[in-house]
Design a protein around this motif. Structure first.
Motif, PDB file in Angstrom:
ATOM      1  N   VAL A   7      -3.701  69.951   0.321  1.00  0.00           N
ATOM      2  CA  VAL A   7      -5.111  69.790  -0.050  1.00  0.00           C
ATOM      3  C   VAL A   7      -5.335  70.191  -1.514  1.00  0.00           C
ATOM      4  CG1 VAL A   7      -7.460  70.633   0.387  1.00  0.00           C
ATOM      5  CG2 VAL A   7      -5.990  69.974   2.299  1.00  0.00           C
ATOM      6  N   ILE A   8      -4.705  71.265  -1.958  1.00  0.00           N
ATOM      7  CA  ILE A   8      -4.841  71.695  -3.363  1.00  0.00           C
ATOM      8  C   ILE A   8      -4.299  70.623  -4.299  1.00  0.00           C
ATOM      9  CG2 ILE A   8      -4.015  73.364  -5.083  1.00  0.00           C
ATOM     10  CD1 ILE A   8      -4.120  75.487  -2.798  1.00  0.00           C
ATOM     11  N   LEU A  10      -3.894  67.431  -3.689  1.00  0.00           N
ATOM     12  CA  LEU A  10      -4.741  66.238  -3.609  1.00  0.00           C
ATOM     13  C   LEU A  10      -6.013  66.407  -4.437  1.00  0.00           C
ATOM     14  CD1 LEU A  10      -4.406  65.256   0.163  1.00  0.00           C
ATOM     15  CD2 LEU A  10      -3.294  64.180  -1.811  1.00  0.00           C
ATOM     16  N   CYS A  11      -6.621  67.580  -4.377  1.00  0.00           N
ATOM     17  CA  CYS A  11      -7.839  67.827  -5.163  1.00  0.00           C
ATOM     18  C   CYS A  11      -7.555  67.745  -6.658  1.00  0.00           C
ATOM     19  CB  CYS A  11      -8.437  69.189  -4.817  1.00  0.00           C
ATOM     20  SG  CYS A  11      -9.196  69.242  -3.182  1.00  0.00           S
ATOM     21  N   ILE A  12      -6.458  68.333  -7.086  1.00  0.00           N
ATOM     22  CA  ILE A  12      -6.095  68.295  -8.508  1.00  0.00           C
ATOM     23  C   ILE A  12      -5.824  66.858  -8.948  1.00  0.00           C
ATOM     24  CG2 ILE A  12      -4.336  68.965 -10.203  1.00  0.00           C
ATOM     25  CD1 ILE A  12      -4.047  71.600  -8.570  1.00  0.00           C
ATOM     26  N   CYS A  13      -5.056  66.126  -8.149  1.00  0.00           N
ATOM     27  CA  CYS A  13      -4.721  64.742  -8.507  1.00  0.00           C
ATOM     28  C   CYS A  13      -5.944  63.837  -8.489  1.00  0.00           C
ATOM     29  CB  CYS A  13      -3.637  64.204  -7.578  1.00  0.00           C
ATOM     30  SG  CYS A  13      -2.037  64.990  -7.850  1.00  0.00           S
ATOM     31  N   PHE A  14      -6.840  64.063  -7.552  1.00  0.00           N
ATOM     32  CA  PHE A  14      -8.093  63.295  -7.502  1.00  0.00           C
ATOM     33  C   PHE A  14      -8.867  63.484  -8.807  1.00  0.00           C
ATOM     34  CE2 PHE A  14     -12.568  62.687  -6.349  1.00  0.00           C
ATOM     35  CZ  PHE A  14     -12.522  61.494  -5.649  1.00  0.00           C
ATOM     36  N   TYR A  15      -9.009  64.735  -9.210  1.00  0.00           N
ATOM     37  CA  TYR A  15      -9.748  65.046 -10.432  1.00  0.00           C
ATOM     38  C   TYR A  15      -9.066  64.451 -11.666  1.00  0.00           C
ATOM     39  CZ  TYR A  15     -11.822  67.638 -14.262  1.00  0.00           C
ATOM     40  OH  TYR A  15     -12.435  67.967 -15.441  1.00  0.00           O
ATOM     41  N   THR A  16      -7.768  64.685 -11.807  1.00  0.00           N
ATOM     42  CA  THR A  16      -7.091  64.209 -13.026  1.00  0.00           C
ATOM     43  C   THR A  16      -7.014  62.684 -13.075  1.00  0.00           C
ATOM     44  OG1 THR A  16      -4.870  64.408 -12.050  1.00  0.00           O
ATOM     45  CG2 THR A  16      -5.717  66.308 -13.285  1.00  0.00           C
ATOM     46  N   VAL A 156      -6.933  57.778  -6.323  1.00  0.00           N
ATOM     47  CA  VAL A 156      -8.119  58.048  -5.503  1.00  0.00           C
ATOM     48  C   VAL A 156      -7.885  57.531  -4.078  1.00  0.00           C
ATOM     49  CG1 VAL A 156     -10.559  57.476  -5.195  1.00  0.00           C
ATOM     50  CG2 VAL A 156      -9.687  58.079  -7.467  1.00  0.00           C
ATOM     51  N   VAL A 159      -5.287  59.747  -2.353  1.00  0.00           N
ATOM     52  CA  VAL A 159      -5.879  61.020  -1.916  1.00  0.00           C
ATOM     53  C   VAL A 159      -6.726  60.811  -0.661  1.00  0.00           C
ATOM     54  CG1 VAL A 159      -7.569  62.799  -2.534  1.00  0.00           C
ATOM     55  CG2 VAL A 159      -5.801  62.128  -4.178  1.00  0.00           C
ATOM     56  N   LEU A 163      -5.918  62.280   3.052  1.00  0.00           N
ATOM     57  CA  LEU A 163      -6.882  63.149   3.740  1.00  0.00           C
ATOM     58  C   LEU A 163      -7.250  62.581   5.113  1.00  0.00           C
ATOM     59  CD1 LEU A 163      -9.198  64.275   0.806  1.00  0.00           C
ATOM     60  CD2 LEU A 163      -7.540  65.676   2.064  1.00  0.00           C
TER      61      LEU A 163
END
Length: 171
Positions: A7-8, A10-16, A156, A159, A163
């Motif tokens: 999850v961490i 995925l969140c970082i990759c989503f943002y970047t 996106v 991710v 999820l």
């Protein structure tokens, strides 16, 4: 533990991917290594094989689209990292969800950018040409020109698909 790391990441990759349109090696490579070592630690050699197969399958699933220019290397490495962390069956389900979500996003972007009528006409024309074998494979693509092409950060979709797999599992 693997779910939390996933999850961490995925969140970082989503943002970047949204912010810079890149998925960075300094996120994917440590995730791959963590997946290999974590699964080795938890299950021994069987865990290493579990992780290694997931890595290879994750890499293989997006390698051809990458070679054809359809996506970036970061997308491929992200799928490989997810596979190394979560294993083969997880990466297969993640890929299916990702493909469905990616297709939906692409369709919505095409409709938004080109308009509904133009999209239907273009699809109808291309479909007719394929059915009656009047055209080559290149005409299936809506546009060969980079100026008219539509792209989006595929990370996106990866991710969101991952999820979905994490929350709902397989089919």
């Amino acid at each position: 533990m693997a779910n939390i790391i996933l999850v961490i990441v995925l969140c970082i990759c989503f943002y970047t991917d949204i912010k810079t349109r890149k998925i960075f090696n300094y996120i994917t490579f440590p995730t791959m290594l963590f997946g290999l070592f974590y699964n080795l630690l938890i299950s021994g050699v069987d865990g290493l094989l579990f992780s290694g197969k997931g890595f290879l399958i994750g890499l293989a699933l997006l390698f051809i689209p990458y070679m054809l220019g359809g996506m970036g290397a970061g997308d491929v490495k992200l799928m490989a990292a997810i596979g190394a962390l979560m294993g083969t069956s997880f990466i297969f389900y993640s890929f299916i969800y990702t493909a469905l979500i990616g297709g939906l996003i692409a369709l919505l972007l095409i409709i938004k950018t080109k308009g509904v009528i133009k999209t239907i006409k273009s699809f109808s024309f291309n479909f007719t040409n394929v059915v009656f074998l009047k055209s080559s494979l290149g005409s299936i693509i809506l546009s060969n020109e980079k100026i008219n092409s539509i792209s989006f950060p595929y990370g996106v979709a990866i991710v969101l698909g991952t999820l979905c797999t994490l929350v709902w599992g397989g089919f």
